[in-house]
Design an enzyme around this catalytic site. Structure first.
Site, PDB file in Angstrom:
ATOM      1  CD  GLU A   1      -4.062   9.709 -20.744  1.00 30.93           C
ATOM      2  OE1 GLU A   1      -4.614   9.954 -19.788  1.00 30.93           O
ATOM      3  OE2 GLU A   1      -4.096   8.195 -20.672  1.00 30.93           O
TER       4      GLU A   1
ATOM      5  CG  HIS B   1      25.906   5.908 -29.914  1.00 28.12           C
ATOM      6  ND1 HIS B   1      26.968   5.935 -30.743  1.00 28.12           N
ATOM      7  CD2 HIS B   1      26.190   6.882 -28.678  1.00 28.12           C
ATOM      8  CE1 HIS B   1      27.844   6.854 -29.921  1.00 28.12           C
ATOM      9  NE2 HIS B   1      27.213   7.259 -28.980  1.00 28.12           N
TER      10      HIS B   1
ATOM     11  CE  LYS C   1      -9.619   3.938 -17.341  1.00 27.23           C
ATOM     12  NZ  LYS C   1      -9.707   4.604 -16.278  1.00 27.23           N
TER      13      LYS C   1
HETATM   14  O1  PA5 Z   1      -5.030  10.577 -16.592  1.00 33.05           O
HETATM   15  C1  PA5 Z   1      -6.085   9.699 -16.546  1.00 33.05           C
HETATM   16  O2  PA5 Z   1      -7.019   9.964 -15.958  1.00 33.05           O
HETATM   17  C2  PA5 Z   1      -5.968   8.284 -16.885  1.00 33.05           C
HETATM   18  O3  PA5 Z   1      -4.900   7.925 -17.848  1.00 33.05           O
HETATM   19  C3  PA5 Z   1      -5.860   7.277 -15.662  1.00 33.05           C
HETATM   20  O4  PA5 Z   1      -4.582   7.809 -14.932  1.00 33.05           O
HETATM   21  C4  PA5 Z   1      -5.561   6.253 -15.988  1.00 33.05           C
HETATM   22  O5  PA5 Z   1      -6.722   5.668 -17.085  1.00 33.05           O
HETATM   23  C5  PA5 Z   1      -5.904   4.987 -14.762  1.00 33.05           C
HETATM   24  O6  PA5 Z   1      -7.127   5.432 -14.098  1.00 33.05           O
HETATM   25  P1  PA5 Z   1      -7.558   5.363 -12.672  1.00 33.05           P
HETATM   26  O7  PA5 Z   1      -6.632   6.035 -11.826  1.00 33.05           O
HETATM   27  O8  PA5 Z   1      -9.053   5.594 -12.542  1.00 33.05           O
HETATM   28  O9  PA5 Z   1      -7.413   3.673 -12.361  1.00 33.05           O
END
Ligand code: PA5
Length: 437
Positions: free
Chosen positions: A278, A307, A421
């Site tokens: 990410e 393996h 989202k």
């Molecule tokens: O790194 C990030 O911001 C995202 O991957 C979030 O961790 C994930 O989408 C969950 O979001 P939230 O904590 O707002 O529910």
């Protein structure tokens, strides 16, 4: 103290490896990169100094660990992966099958079977749900909260005894509910991204409840943070790691295999996958140009994957950097008895322990990869404990920040995740056309 061994990179064909000179040349960039990182005003390396938070976590956990039999985390991505890793790395591998309490379960999916079947192993009456969402509005987490809140309400239980929230201090639906209904809550600092939040209340609250030494975890993270901010260039481990990942990606190693030789670190690789994917997978750079950067993380486990995936790593496309994680000392070791000492072909089993066997297999794997001109580095921690895990979290977080600077991208946003989202919510929202048909 954790160390990074890069010997293999110098031994293999230079088209696939790196010389010491190539690595050291980049250290001229450290000062500028650190300056840029400071300008981004990110809190991941500062939050570990919040001793007020640590006290609050300790006092909440002391009460919660005696009050509840089960702790269920409702959260996903950065709100779940760090906690899963903390539990897997620092508790007994079969913790939830032992007669221990409280038991921690992390519901990081919305598969109805997962939601249904967790209810077969918990009793609502003695369960604390920790709802974790930085944004306070992630559909998966909000749906889980609504579902379990409804169950608690229908039982006539006081929801304030069964839910706490970890979310943004001001924004989002969850913060609104926490304030209006007077739930206990902790904050995810606005300057700490979800995938960088394991050392905030997000990871610390559940960890402290299940008895993890969060002070040692923070201590380990602080020592690596000091190393990250240290301008003595050759010894800056996060910079060294990022340099190798970046330079080798430029030589075509666009896949990073994270391969701990320790069962307890299997979930560390999952945590790191999100962090790397990410943070570095980005369409545009800071000049607004399309760059489509990224390093693809893959998790593996030693020796299990010797393996399974190892054949591919040795002889398949030479497009991978392998990041081995090794422990210097084993918390437990077990002798292997040689049941046929007279059999010469089994003499390798004499005086052997499982610890020596796993270390030797790793060495054999490393040597094979070197012979095949495959780049590897080995990150060595002293022992699996809270201190070392703190070091590892901070090493990889800080290296990711440096990687962002190498690529001139923002490593701290996630527009692709946000878009999905938004589109999910749109798809679920009835339109005028829907209602007229
Ligand atoms: O790194 C990030 O911001 C995202 O991957 C979030 O961790 C994930 O989408 C969950 O979001 P939230 O904590 O707002 O529910």
């Amino acid at each position: 103290m954790l160390s990074i061994n890069t010997e293999n990179l110098d031994k293999i064909d230079s088209a696939h490896g790196l010389t010491q000179g190539e690595i050291e040349k980049e250290t001229a960039l450290i000062d500028t990169f650190l300056e840029n990182i400071h300008k981004r005003k990110q809190g991941f390396y500062k939050i570990i100094d919040d001793s007020g938070l640590h006290e609050k976590v300790h006092s909440f956990a002391a009460n919660a660990k005696t009050k509840y039999k089960d702790i269920v985390i409702l959260g996903i991505g950065g709100s779940a992966l760090g906690t899963i890793c903390l539990q897997q790395t620092l508790k007994h591998l079969y913790e939830n099958e032992l007669d221990s309490a409280p038991k921690l379960h992390v519901l990081d999916n919305i598969d109805p079977e997962l939601i249904a079947e967790i209810q077969d192993i918990i009793s609502l009456e003695s369960t604390l749900f920790i709802v974790v969402t930085k944004s306070g509005g992630t559909p998966e987490t909000i749906s889980q909260y609504f579902y379990f809140r409804n169950l608690i309400d229908n039982k006539g239980f006081n929801p304030q005894n069964h839910f706490i929230f970890i979310t943004d201090p001001e924004k989002g639906l969850l913060r609104k509910i926490a304030t209006e209904e007077h739930f206990i809550s902790f904050e995810v600092p606005p300057d700490v991204g979800g995938r960088f939040s394991v050392l905030t209340a997000v990871g610390l609250v559940p960890a402290a409840i299940i008895g993890i030494d969060i002070d040692k975890l923070i201590e380990g993270a602080k020592s690596m943070r000091d190393n990250f901010l240290d301008e003595r260039k050759e010894s800056n481990l996060p910079f060294k790691l990022a340099t190798i990942q970046y330079l080798l990606e430029k030589k075509g190693k666009s896949i990073n295999i994270i391969i701990p030789y320790a069962q307890k670190l299997i979930k560390f690789a999952d945590w790191y996958k999100q962090l790397l994917a990410e943070s570095i997978g980005k369409k545009s750079n800071e000049n607004g140009e399309d760059v489509f950067t990224g390093i693809t993380p893959v998790n593996a486990l030693g020796v299990t994957d010797q393996h399974s995936q190892s054949q591919l790593y040795n002889e398949g496309p030479n497009d991978k950097l392998l990041l081995f994680i090794k422990t210097k000392e084993k918390a437990t070791d077990i002798s292997i008895p040689n049941l046929f000492p007279e059999n010469e072909s089994l003499s390798y089993l004499n005086d052997l322990t499982f610890g020596k066997l796993i270390d030797t297999e790793m060495e054999g794997t490393l040597q094979a990869l070197t012979k095949n001109d495959r780049p590897t580095i080995t990150i060595e921690i002293d022992k699996i404990n809270a201190y070392a895990l703190g070091e590892l979290f901070m090493l990889f977080e800080a290296a990711t920040a440096f990687l962002g600077e190498f690529y001139n991208i923002n490593a701290f946003d996630q527009p692709g995740v946000e878009l999905s989202k938004i589109l999910t919510k749109q798809l679920l929202t009835p339109t005028e056309n829907d209602s007229s048909t």
